[in-house]
Write a protein that holds these residues in place. Structure first.
Motif, short mmCIF file in Angstrom:
data_model
loop_
_atom_site.label_atom_id
_atom_site.label_comp_id
_atom_site.label_asym_id
_atom_site.label_seq_id
_atom_site.Cartn_x
_atom_site.Cartn_y
_atom_site.Cartn_z
N MET A 28 9.24 2.91 9.25
CA MET A 28 8.14 2.64 8.32
C MET A 28 7.41 1.35 8.72
O MET A 28 8.04 0.35 9.02
CB MET A 28 8.68 2.50 6.90
N ARG A 29 6.08 1.41 8.69
CA ARG A 29 5.28 0.23 9.02
C ARG A 29 4.84 -0.46 7.72
O ARG A 29 4.23 0.18 6.86
CB ARG A 29 4.06 0.64 9.84
N ILE A 30 5.14 -1.74 7.63
CA ILE A 30 4.84 -2.49 6.41
C ILE A 30 3.89 -3.64 6.73
O ILE A 30 4.15 -4.44 7.63
CB ILE A 30 6.13 -3.05 5.78
N LEU A 31 2.80 -3.69 6.01
CA LEU A 31 1.82 -4.77 6.15
C LEU A 31 2.01 -5.73 4.97
O LEU A 31 2.03 -5.32 3.82
CB LEU A 31 0.41 -4.18 6.13
N VAL A 32 2.15 -7.02 5.29
CA VAL A 32 2.43 -8.01 4.26
C VAL A 32 1.30 -9.03 4.17
O VAL A 32 0.82 -9.53 5.20
CB VAL A 32 3.77 -8.74 4.56
N THR A 33 0.88 -9.34 2.95
CA THR A 33 -0.11 -10.39 2.75
C THR A 33 0.27 -11.18 1.50
O THR A 33 1.30 -10.92 0.86
CB THR A 33 -1.54 -9.81 2.65
N ASN A 34 -0.57 -12.14 1.13
CA ASN A 34 -0.38 -12.89 -0.12
C ASN A 34 -1.67 -13.66 -0.40
O ASN A 34 -2.67 -13.45 0.30
CB ASN A 34 0.82 -13.84 -0.01
N ASP A 35 -1.64 -14.52 -1.42
CA ASP A 35 -2.81 -15.38 -1.64
C ASP A 35 -2.47 -16.87 -1.58
O ASP A 35 -3.35 -17.70 -1.63
CB ASP A 35 -3.57 -15.03 -2.94
N VAL A 48 0.73 -11.67 -14.84
CA VAL A 48 0.76 -10.68 -15.91
C VAL A 48 -0.51 -10.84 -16.76
O VAL A 48 -1.23 -11.82 -16.64
CB VAL A 48 2.01 -10.83 -16.81
N GLY A 49 -0.74 -9.83 -17.64
CA GLY A 49 -1.90 -9.90 -18.52
C GLY A 49 -3.20 -9.95 -17.74
O GLY A 49 -3.33 -9.35 -16.67
N ILE A 50 -4.15 -10.72 -18.24
CA ILE A 50 -5.45 -10.75 -17.58
C ILE A 50 -5.44 -11.53 -16.27
O ILE A 50 -6.41 -11.50 -15.52
CB ILE A 50 -6.57 -11.29 -18.49
N ASN A 51 -4.32 -12.21 -15.97
CA ASN A 51 -4.22 -12.85 -14.64
C ASN A 51 -4.31 -11.81 -13.54
O ASN A 51 -4.64 -12.14 -12.40
CB ASN A 51 -2.92 -13.63 -14.53
N VAL A 52 -4.02 -10.56 -13.88
CA VAL A 52 -4.15 -9.47 -12.92
C VAL A 52 -5.59 -9.42 -12.39
O VAL A 52 -5.83 -9.09 -11.23
CB VAL A 52 -3.75 -8.13 -13.59
N LEU A 53 -6.55 -9.77 -13.25
CA LEU A 53 -7.97 -9.72 -12.84
C LEU A 53 -8.33 -10.85 -11.87
O LEU A 53 -9.26 -10.72 -11.08
CB LEU A 53 -8.88 -9.83 -14.06
N TYR A 54 -7.62 -11.97 -11.96
CA TYR A 54 -7.97 -13.13 -11.15
C TYR A 54 -7.14 -13.24 -9.87
O TYR A 54 -7.49 -13.95 -8.93
CB TYR A 54 -7.77 -14.43 -11.95
N SER A 55 -6.02 -12.56 -9.88
CA SER A 55 -5.02 -12.76 -8.82
C SER A 55 -5.44 -12.24 -7.45
O SER A 55 -5.82 -11.08 -7.29
CB SER A 55 -3.73 -12.05 -9.23
N GLY A 56 -5.32 -13.08 -6.44
CA GLY A 56 -5.53 -12.64 -5.07
C GLY A 56 -4.33 -11.85 -4.56
O GLY A 56 -4.47 -10.96 -3.72
N PRO A 99 -3.85 -15.00 4.45
CA PRO A 99 -4.84 -16.08 4.49
C PRO A 99 -4.27 -17.34 5.15
O PRO A 99 -3.10 -17.67 4.96
CB PRO A 99 -5.16 -16.35 3.02
N ALA A 100 -5.12 -18.03 5.89
CA ALA A 100 -4.69 -19.26 6.57
C ALA A 100 -4.36 -20.35 5.56
O ALA A 100 -3.52 -21.20 5.81
CB ALA A 100 -5.78 -19.73 7.52
N ASP A 101 -5.04 -20.33 4.42
CA ASP A 101 -4.75 -21.35 3.41
C ASP A 101 -4.80 -20.78 1.99
O ASP A 101 -4.98 -19.58 1.81
CB ASP A 101 -5.70 -22.55 3.56
N GLN A 102 -4.65 -21.65 1.03
CA GLN A 102 -4.53 -21.28 -0.38
C GLN A 102 -5.73 -20.45 -0.88
O GLN A 102 -6.87 -20.88 -0.80
CB GLN A 102 -4.42 -22.58 -1.18
N GLN A 103 -5.45 -19.25 -1.39
CA GLN A 103 -6.51 -18.37 -1.89
C GLN A 103 -6.19 -17.87 -3.30
O GLN A 103 -6.71 -16.84 -3.74
CB GLN A 103 -6.66 -17.15 -0.96
N SER A 104 -5.32 -18.59 -4.01
CA SER A 104 -4.94 -18.15 -5.36
C SER A 104 -6.17 -18.09 -6.26
O SER A 104 -7.06 -18.93 -6.16
CB SER A 104 -3.90 -19.09 -5.95
N ALA A 105 -6.19 -17.07 -7.14
CA ALA A 105 -7.27 -16.84 -8.10
C ALA A 105 -8.60 -16.47 -7.42
O ALA A 105 -9.66 -16.59 -8.02
CB ALA A 105 -7.47 -18.03 -9.04
N ILE A 106 -8.52 -15.99 -6.17
CA ILE A 106 -9.72 -15.57 -5.46
C ILE A 106 -10.06 -14.12 -5.81
O ILE A 106 -11.11 -13.60 -5.43
CB ILE A 106 -9.53 -15.75 -3.93
N ALA A 107 -9.12 -13.47 -6.54
CA ALA A 107 -9.28 -12.08 -6.96
C ALA A 107 -9.55 -11.16 -5.77
O ALA A 107 -8.97 -11.35 -4.71
CB ALA A 107 -10.34 -11.96 -8.04
#
Ligand code: MN
Length: 266
Positions: free
Chosen positions: A1-8, A100-108, A34-42
């Motif tokens: 199985m091929r797995i692609l991993v990312t984050n924010d 959780v909650g509406i953070n789902v809308l903002y989360s990268g 991402p090379a650097d912090q992208q939290s809340a970039i949605a």
């Protein structure tokens, strides 16, 4: 199985390192993050600037690439250009902070998984509900054990699952429970400060999920617990998310309502 991993949180964050390492038990792992912090970039994507890809390692077991863009950019670029074959699964996280909650809308982090679903690939986002220093290895192993057991179910359709761990010892988490996203407003708290030039500035607070930070939750609808309640109760919350945001109930009611007739002038 091929797995692609990312984050924010960025390619060098401890959460993605622990997750990528643990995922090697399930298949061939490639990290494109991402090379650097992208939290809340949605779910934003980069269109007025070029993207560069920097290979960080190309060991035997998995390549790691840094992209100077968003999580959604990373998934698009990985599937379209970087990977030699289409991944079977996209995994995003482990995010440092609950989604959780509406953070789902903002989360990268969630958006990275959603972009997988947009491209037709089953995807899972993992987040840990704390902003304090945390060790991610135990949560990563728990995530992979759960993934391994759930894979036949998860791979059936290109859906994004939003998984949130409570910040308690992984061995004490009561289990995984399926939840609905709580559509509850977050109580925004801006810190008002003065900069060294005497100007007022505002900085949105980034506190852990706590009752005090949330507007009183509405009466639960349906028989499923909310993601917020599950995490607060010590469970790992699993919410299947849809790319299609259409409000079908309302759509049905709107379509069923006869069009207003124009008043005749006498
Ligand atoms: Mn983050």
């Amino acid at each position: 199985m091929r797995i692609l991993v990312t984050n924010d949180d960025g390619v060098t964050s401890p959460g993605i390192k622990a997750l990528a390492k643990a995922l090697e038990a399930l298949g061939e792992v490639t990290v494109v993050a991402p090379a650097d912090q992208q939290s809340a970039i949605a779910h934003s994507i980069t269109i007025y600037q070029p993207l560069t890809v920097t290979p960080l390692s190309n060991g035997k077991r998995g390549a790691v690439y840094a992209v100077d863009g968003t999580p959604a950019d990373c998934i698009k670029l990985a599937v379209g250009e970087i990977l030699s074959a289409r991944p079977d699964l996209v995994v995003s996280g482990i995010n440092h902070g609950g989604n959780v909650g509406i953070n789902v809308l903002y989360s990268g982090t969630v958006a990275g998984a959603m972009e997988g679903a947009v491209l037709g690939i089953p995807a899972v986002a993992f987040s840990l509900d704390t902003h304090t220093a945390a060790k991610f290895d135990g949560y990563a192993r728990l995530a992979v054990r759960w993934l391994g057991a759930q894979l036949p179910k998860l791979l059936q359709e290109p859906v994004a699952y939003n998984v949130n761990f409570p910040f308690i010892a992984p061995g004490h988490i009561k289990g995984f429970t399926f939840t609905r996203q709580l559509a509850m407003p977050y109580l925004d708290i801006f810190h008002r400060r003065i900069d060294p030039r005497g100007r007022t500035y505002f900085w949105l607070g980034a506190d852990p999920v706590s009752e005090a930070r949330w507007v009183k939750p509405p009466t639960p609808s349906g028989s499923f617990p909310s993601d917020f309640e599950a995490v607060r109760g010590g469970y790992a919350s699993v919410t299947p998310l849809m790319v299609d945001r259409t409000h079908y109930d309302l759509l049905g009611r709107l379509a069923a309502t006869p069009a207003p007739t124009r008043k005749k002038r006498r």
